[in-house]
Motif scaffolding. Structure first.
Motif, mmCIF file in Angstrom:
data_model
loop_
_atom_site.group_PDB
_atom_site.id
_atom_site.type_symbol
_atom_site.label_atom_id
_atom_site.label_comp_id
_atom_site.label_asym_id
_atom_site.label_seq_id
_atom_site.Cartn_x
_atom_site.Cartn_y
_atom_site.Cartn_z
ATOM 1 N N ALA A 258 49.169 35.769 63.983
ATOM 2 C CA ALA A 258 48.726 34.538 63.324
ATOM 3 C C ALA A 258 48.217 34.934 61.939
ATOM 4 N N PRO A 259 49.001 34.724 60.886
ATOM 5 C CA PRO A 259 48.578 35.089 59.528
ATOM 6 C C PRO A 259 47.697 34.009 58.893
ATOM 7 N N LEU A 260 46.998 34.414 57.842
ATOM 8 C CA LEU A 260 46.097 33.504 57.125
ATOM 9 C C LEU A 260 45.883 34.052 55.720
ATOM 10 N N ALA A 261 45.832 33.163 54.736
ATOM 11 C CA ALA A 261 45.526 33.559 53.352
ATOM 12 C C ALA A 261 44.427 32.663 52.802
ATOM 13 N N ARG A 262 43.500 33.271 52.094
ATOM 14 C CA ARG A 262 42.454 32.568 51.369
ATOM 15 C C ARG A 262 42.194 33.314 50.064
ATOM 16 N N THR A 263 41.555 32.649 49.121
ATOM 17 C CA THR A 263 41.229 33.255 47.839
ATOM 18 C C THR A 263 39.721 33.253 47.660
ATOM 19 N N VAL A 264 39.181 34.432 47.342
ATOM 20 C CA VAL A 264 37.733 34.611 47.147
ATOM 21 C C VAL A 264 37.461 34.778 45.662
ATOM 22 N N MET A 265 36.563 33.937 45.125
ATOM 23 C CA MET A 265 36.205 33.989 43.705
ATOM 24 C C MET A 265 34.830 34.620 43.552
ATOM 25 N N LEU A 266 34.773 35.709 42.768
ATOM 26 C CA LEU A 266 33.507 36.399 42.516
ATOM 27 C C LEU A 266 32.897 35.844 41.228
ATOM 28 N N GLY A 267 32.068 34.835 41.396
ATOM 29 C CA GLY A 267 31.477 34.177 40.246
ATOM 30 C C GLY A 267 32.052 32.787 40.065
ATOM 31 N N LYS A 268 31.924 32.277 38.863
ATOM 32 C CA LYS A 268 32.372 30.920 38.570
ATOM 33 C C LYS A 268 33.865 30.923 38.261
ATOM 34 N N PRO A 269 34.645 30.070 38.917
ATOM 35 C CA PRO A 269 36.085 30.037 38.648
ATOM 36 C C PRO A 269 36.384 29.366 37.316
ATOM 37 N N SER A 270 37.497 29.741 36.721
ATOM 38 C CA SER A 270 37.968 29.057 35.516
ATOM 39 C C SER A 270 38.446 27.656 35.894
ATOM 40 N N LEU A 388 38.794 27.108 47.882
ATOM 41 C CA LEU A 388 38.498 28.303 47.106
ATOM 42 C C LEU A 388 37.103 28.782 47.496
ATOM 43 N N ILE A 389 37.020 30.002 48.002
ATOM 44 C CA ILE A 389 35.741 30.538 48.498
ATOM 45 C C ILE A 389 35.019 31.221 47.358
ATOM 46 N N GLN A 390 33.824 30.730 47.029
ATOM 47 C CA GLN A 390 33.093 31.247 45.880
ATOM 48 C C GLN A 390 31.883 32.064 46.338
#
Length: 393
Positions: A258-270, A388-390
């Motif tokens: 079972a695959p999964l993708a997420r994006t982690v933002m270190l700080g404030k996103p553009s 988007l995980i911040q």
């Protein structure tokens, strides 16, 4: 064994039904995922040649290296007389190939003449079926007419049984724990390799009542400007403030993925990343809302493309593919692809990785889910905040 004899017999019967439809008198299976599906055999032995011979009628025969054949019965439902080991001196020799010996063994068992009346299917695009293996079979079995089986067993695998779905739900639990570990570990100053190690530990440890298996693909961590390219892994670089980290991984349980993708933002996103994240989330929702038995796959792609177009975006690559059993180097089944030109019609209990990966100019974003086609819509197997995980704000 993970499954009952009845389920294994049903799989074999389904494969033979497709063989008859394709005019095959026999089938040679070399893809380790397909060998596992038909026989239950599960070992890290696929780096040396191995195959399952599937006649139109009669018992299957598993041929593998002698040192592996001795224990193959521990996972396989095949009887001992259907598990045959080729001699060790055929391993990694420049002038002979194990399939030379296998061909002779098939002939001694009277199986060559029986299959000579029709075409014999080969998995011509299987990762572990080499040109040398093909040449060995062609030269050793001149009576046979070899043809491409066109992923015959892979297509049989595309609709899951109730028992398989339970394993995939457990794989999804392993996946969720690994993604939690990824989000907890990724941070400013942390080495990418240390994050990958923590993720791998979680993948193998698994969850309560759902132990982890080795995944078919390692954790992927495209980071910062390199997030504009998929399938990158890790280095010893440290994560930095202002970087977005794309995390794509899978939970594996008894070889089901079972695959999964997420994006982690270190700080404030553009602003551009925030806008892209919103567009992708909207597109994924449109795809999931379109899932139900009887729906053409191309309609899912159309829902995605129409949603992206409203934001002035497009994605030329596919947005998903069939999943289930996986062995390195891939967790996809290499059958259904969610794209505009795919003519497949969704059936209940098909399972997919739906992935909204957008690789832009010096930045990127990924969001995905593993899903099942349910009787009245979609069952999302994976469970994680779809955003988007911040971190570090």
């Amino acid at each position: 064994m993970l499954f009952t004899d009845e389920e294994y017999r049903a799989r074999l019967a389904a494969a033979r039904k497709r063989m008859a439809r394709q005019g095959l008198s026999a089938l040679i299976v070399t893809d380790p995922a397909n060998i596992y599906y038909l026989t239950g055999y599960n070992a890290w032995s696929f780096y040396t040649p191995q195959l399952v011979f599937v006649p139109a009628d009669g018992p299957m025969v598993l041929f593998t290296r002698a040192m592996d054949a001795g224990g193959a019965f521990r996972t396989s439902w095949l009887p001992p007389e259907s598990i045959v080991g080729y001699p060790e001196h055929y391993v990694h020799r420049p002038t002979v190939h194990p399939f030379d010996w296998v061909a002779a063994a098939l002939r001694e068992r009277g199986l060559v003449a029986a299959a000579a009346g029709g075409c014999v299917g080969l998995e011509m695009d299987a990762h572990f079926f080499s040109p040398k293996a093909y040449r060995s079979l062609v030269h050793s079995l001149p009576e046979w007419t070899f043809v491409d089986s066109f992923e015959l067993v892979n297509w049989v695998r595309s609709v899951k049984s109730a028992a398989e779905l339970e394993l995939m739900r457990k794989a999804a639990r392993v996946c969720g724990g690994a993604m939690e570990t990824a989000v907890e570990t990724i941070g400013v100053g942390v080495r990418q390799c240390d994050a990958a190690a923590a993720i791998s530990h979680s993948q193998i440890t698994g969850a309560e009542e759902a132990d982890g298996d080795y995944p078919a693909i390692v954790p992927m961590l495209p980071t910062g400007e390199a997030a504009d390219t998929p399938h990158l892994t890790w280095s010893d670089s440290r994560f930095e403030e202002g970087q977005a980290v794309v995390v794509e991984l899978a939970g594996a349980h008894r070889r089901y993925h079972a695959p999964l993708a997420r994006t982690v933002m270190l700080g404030k996103p553009s602003q551009r990343l925030s806008t892209l994240a919103g567009a992708v989330a909207e597109g994924i929702e449109a795809v999931l809302d379109s899932v139900r038995p009887g729906t053409p796959v191309r309609d899912l792609a159309r829902a995605w493309n129409d949603s992206l177009a409203r934001h002035g975006l497009e994605k030329p690559s596919r947005i998903g593919y069939s999943i289930g059993v996986g062995f390195p180097p891939d967790w996809g089944e290499r059958t259904v692809s969610i794209r505009s030109e795919d003519e497949t019609v969704l059936a209940e209990n098909m399972t997919f990785h739906v992935i909204g990966g957008m690789w832009m100019d010096h930045y990127g974003y990924e969001l995905s889910e593993s899903i099942r086609v349910a009787p009245d819509g979609v069952e999302v197997l994976t469970g994680f905040p779809r955003e988007l995980i911040q971190k570090g704000l």
